[in-house]
Design a protein around this motif. Sequence first.
Motif, PDB file in Angstrom:
ATOM      1  N   GLY A 162      -1.027  14.169 -28.065  1.00 34.62           N
ATOM      2  CA  GLY A 162      -2.091  15.003 -27.506  1.00 34.62           C
ATOM      3  C   GLY A 162      -2.923  15.697 -28.562  1.00 34.62           C
ATOM      4  O   GLY A 162      -3.897  16.386 -28.254  1.00 34.62           O
TER       5      GLY A 162
ATOM      6  N   GLY B 220      -7.319  13.746 -26.724  1.00 36.75           N
ATOM      7  CA  GLY B 220      -5.954  14.130 -26.392  1.00 36.75           C
ATOM      8  C   GLY B 220      -5.461  13.621 -25.056  1.00 36.75           C
ATOM      9  O   GLY B 220      -4.257  13.563 -24.813  1.00 36.75           O
ATOM     10  N   GLU B 221      -6.411  13.238 -24.187  1.00 40.31           N
ATOM     11  CA  GLU B 221      -6.018  12.909 -22.825  1.00 40.31           C
ATOM     12  C   GLU B 221      -7.046  11.957 -22.220  1.00 40.31           C
ATOM     13  O   GLU B 221      -8.252  12.133 -22.418  1.00 40.31           O
TER      14      GLU B 221
ATOM     15  N   TYR C 137      -3.938   3.956 -22.102  1.00 41.42           N
ATOM     16  CA  TYR C 137      -2.981   4.992 -21.720  1.00 41.42           C
ATOM     17  C   TYR C 137      -1.741   4.960 -22.607  1.00 41.42           C
ATOM     18  O   TYR C 137      -1.119   5.990 -22.853  1.00 41.42           O
TER      19      TYR C 137
ATOM     20  N   ALA D 127     -12.825  16.733 -16.651  1.00 43.02           N
ATOM     21  CA  ALA D 127     -12.717  16.250 -18.029  1.00 43.02           C
ATOM     22  C   ALA D 127     -13.931  16.709 -18.838  1.00 43.02           C
ATOM     23  O   ALA D 127     -14.890  17.261 -18.305  1.00 43.02           O
TER      24      ALA D 127
ATOM     25  N   ARG E 296     -10.847  15.687 -23.682  1.00 44.78           N
ATOM     26  CA  ARG E 296     -10.230  15.085 -22.490  1.00 44.78           C
ATOM     27  C   ARG E 296     -11.244  14.144 -21.836  1.00 44.78           C
ATOM     28  O   ARG E 296     -12.369  14.562 -21.545  1.00 44.78           O
TER      29      ARG E 296
ATOM     30  N   GLY F 103      -5.803  12.111 -17.298  1.00 42.61           N
ATOM     31  CA  GLY F 103      -4.595  12.901 -17.084  1.00 42.61           C
ATOM     32  C   GLY F 103      -3.388  12.420 -17.864  1.00 42.61           C
ATOM     33  O   GLY F 103      -2.344  13.070 -17.836  1.00 42.61           O
ATOM     34  N   ARG F 104      -3.508  11.283 -18.567  1.00 40.38           N
ATOM     35  CA  ARG F 104      -2.410  10.798 -19.403  1.00 40.38           C
ATOM     36  C   ARG F 104      -2.581  11.347 -20.810  1.00 40.38           C
ATOM     37  O   ARG F 104      -3.648  11.171 -21.421  1.00 40.38           O
ATOM     38  N   VAL F 105      -1.549  11.988 -21.339  1.00 37.19           N
ATOM     39  CA  VAL F 105      -1.606  12.468 -22.714  1.00 37.19           C
ATOM     40  C   VAL F 105      -1.498  11.270 -23.651  1.00 37.19           C
ATOM     41  O   VAL F 105      -0.640  10.399 -23.474  1.00 37.19           O
TER      42      VAL F 105
END
Length: 302
Positions: free
Chosen positions: A280, A270-271, A252, A185, A147, A274-276
């Motif tokens: 992911g 995966g991210e 994104y 993160a 992340r 906060g945006r997958v």
Amino acid sequence: MTDHVTTHQAEEDARNEKILIWLNGRCVPKAEAVVSVYDSGFMLGDGVWEGLRLYDGHWAFMDDHLDRLFEAAKAIDLDIGMDRDAVRNALLETQNANGMTTDAHARLMVTRGTKVRPFQHPSLSRSGPTVTIIMEHSKPSIPRPIRLATVPHIRGLPMSQDPKLNSHSKLNCILACIAAEKAGADEGLMLDVNGFVNTTKACNFFIVRKGAVWTSTGDYCMNGITRQKVIDLCYANDIPVFERNYSLVDTYGADEAFLTGTFGAQTPVGEVDGRVIGSGQMGPVTERLRGLYKDLVAREAA
């Protein structure tokens, strides 16, 4: 966050408590591998380093790593005091002293050496360089995609501290790491001076959009050896690849993202903020490149 992951996370290995470390021509026990508080690296971050990985008895892309080490040393006007063969032999000596055959990681560090007074002028470093190799049993253990969080710290202009240098001066990257952790993160995504997506604090960054691989122009990031191998593999296997400026909006909306580095090779992301990204999970292009890279390492070892 309880399930924090790092890009250099490895399985615990009790053998690392008894490793021998190469220091200025001798292999010494871990507890004896010490340098002076007057050392240029400790005092000022004045030095360069390389990370190398051992696969099946072979140090992957050693010539590329030695090229980068000697080029960086020349750039900062640092005499390593050893030629390429001597550095290569030191790596092999350390490997043999530790009985390592695979899944090992070496950090080879060179500083300007011990100073006679605690000030920054390089003429005060008169002992000759300090050269050390820390070699550990190291098997990556990254349980899930990484992340990322975008951080305010950037990889700067070449006239401040050229981001292509693998230098001991890593404070901006450490601050990026702290900012990412405080944002919940695993690692910080760093932009360049123009606000385009650049790199993370420890690895090079790639995205995949509609089957094409994108990475930064390379102007503001570490000249990663694994990064270049991935770009070369794309060209050799008809995977569209672009070194270009792109933004967080492009990121994104990507189908996949991954990191490259000597330690983890290709690590899925995966991210981001906060945006997958995509599903992911590791995407098909990342998985294919992982396989191609593994084959490349095996071919080089053979």
